[in-house]
Enzyme design. Sequence first.
Site, short mmCIF file in Angstrom:
data_model
loop_
_atom_site.label_atom_id
_atom_site.label_comp_id
_atom_site.label_asym_id
_atom_site.label_seq_id
_atom_site.Cartn_x
_atom_site.Cartn_y
_atom_site.Cartn_z
N ARG A 1 0.88 -1.18 0.00
CA ARG A 1 0.00 0.00 0.00
C ARG A 1 0.91 1.22 0.00
O ARG A 1 1.58 1.51 1.00
CB ARG A 1 -0.92 -0.02 1.22
CG ARG A 1 -1.91 1.14 1.29
CD ARG A 1 -2.79 0.98 2.51
NE ARG A 1 -3.59 2.17 2.75
CZ ARG A 1 -4.84 2.35 2.31
NH1 ARG A 1 -5.41 1.40 1.60
NH2 ARG A 1 -5.51 3.45 2.58
N HIS B 1 -7.02 1.21 -6.87
CA HIS B 1 -7.38 0.51 -5.63
C HIS B 1 -8.18 -0.73 -6.01
O HIS B 1 -9.38 -0.84 -5.73
CB HIS B 1 -8.21 1.44 -4.74
CG HIS B 1 -8.24 1.04 -3.29
ND1 HIS B 1 -7.74 -0.17 -2.85
CD2 HIS B 1 -8.71 1.69 -2.19
CE1 HIS B 1 -7.90 -0.24 -1.53
NE2 HIS B 1 -8.48 0.87 -1.11
N GLN C 1 -10.33 -2.80 -3.35
CA GLN C 1 -11.57 -2.14 -2.97
C GLN C 1 -12.65 -2.36 -4.03
O GLN C 1 -13.80 -2.67 -3.71
CB GLN C 1 -11.33 -0.63 -2.79
CG GLN C 1 -12.56 0.14 -2.37
CD GLN C 1 -13.03 -0.23 -0.98
OE1 GLN C 1 -12.28 -0.19 -0.01
NE2 GLN C 1 -14.30 -0.63 -0.86
N ASP D 1 -16.44 8.98 -2.14
CA ASP D 1 -15.19 8.82 -1.39
C ASP D 1 -14.84 10.18 -0.80
O ASP D 1 -15.41 11.21 -1.18
CB ASP D 1 -14.08 8.32 -2.33
CG ASP D 1 -12.81 7.90 -1.60
OD1 ASP D 1 -12.84 7.80 -0.36
OD2 ASP D 1 -11.79 7.67 -2.27
N CYS E 1 -16.09 3.67 0.44
CA CYS E 1 -14.95 2.80 0.76
C CYS E 1 -14.41 3.02 2.17
O CYS E 1 -13.66 2.18 2.66
CB CYS E 1 -13.85 2.99 -0.27
SG CYS E 1 -13.30 4.70 -0.48
N ARG F 1 -14.22 -6.65 1.98
CA ARG F 1 -12.77 -6.51 1.73
C ARG F 1 -12.05 -7.77 2.19
O ARG F 1 -11.15 -8.28 1.51
CB ARG F 1 -12.21 -5.29 2.49
CG ARG F 1 -12.53 -3.93 1.89
CD ARG F 1 -11.73 -3.64 0.64
NE ARG F 1 -10.28 -3.69 0.88
CZ ARG F 1 -9.56 -2.66 1.36
NH1 ARG F 1 -10.15 -1.51 1.63
NH2 ARG F 1 -8.26 -2.78 1.53
#
Length: 315
Positions: free
Chosen positions: A116, A143, A146, A233, A272, A300
Amino acid sequence: MDVSSYKPKGRVEHRHLLNLLDWSTTDIYEVLHLAANLKNAFKRGKKHELLKGKTLAMIFSKSSTRTRVSFEMGMHQLGGHSLFLSNNDIQLGRGETIHDTAKVLSRYGIDGVMIRTFKQSDVESLAEYGNFAVINGLTDDFHPCQALADIMTVSETFGRLNGIKLAYFGDGNNVAHSLMLAGAKTGMKVYICSPKGFEPNQDITKAAQECGDVVVTDSVEEAAEGADVLYTDVFFSMGQEKDPEKEAALMPYQVNSEVLGMAKKNAVFMHCLPAHRGEEVTETVIDSSHSIIFEEAENRLHAQKAVMCLLMGKK
């Protein structure tokens, strides 16, 4: 062919998950089917140690609650081990090259690395030089984990993906990029609604549009009308300073009761997380019966377990 009618083969045609640009529809369906089976085993308390004896290294240049806990617990439930490596634990933050880090981790018998970080090129270099599976846990550009969890949640909610309209509101960021690709490749209608100057990357948009039905617009009404899913988001991603000019441009794209009223009556709200209530979404929406953010967050775990099994399991 929709995900509900797909017959899984138990494999994907990739060694890594760097983004979803080169993943086919069937590869994505493989993840969704396995994730559903793993979730079912988890809910029944049935052991599913498909990665017994395997080790995942987790490199974090950006911190995250959901990413760390879901990958760490995922490896535990799959019978494997995980190693948490922050910038304070490894030499990447002090000038060591990705090449050298990859070579060293390969010599230690690591089976997979979740990273990440900021630069997409770091993820790609790790995959080029390492002898292990690489999973993109987030970069400034993509991402994918996600997005896989998101479409898994949509599939669970509606029983299909084909024809589902998902409208994303806000900054055309890494989440928007991966949603476009995942949605287009699985038959969804994806609308990205951003103010001018904050649209998603043009090259990624073009690639997504070549795969399926993707529209980029600055009209809230066009995006929200008849939508099955409303998605947003945070306005400012991790590491970005708050910019009053950007905030002013994005506030008209807040998901609120008025926007929810434009969507279908049974529309759901997704985010998310973490969310900034009162900015990109109001409490009347995120805490309403339309919100499925915690189902989405749970997925997730299951989607990532499926990715790890398909990339790190026995070939």
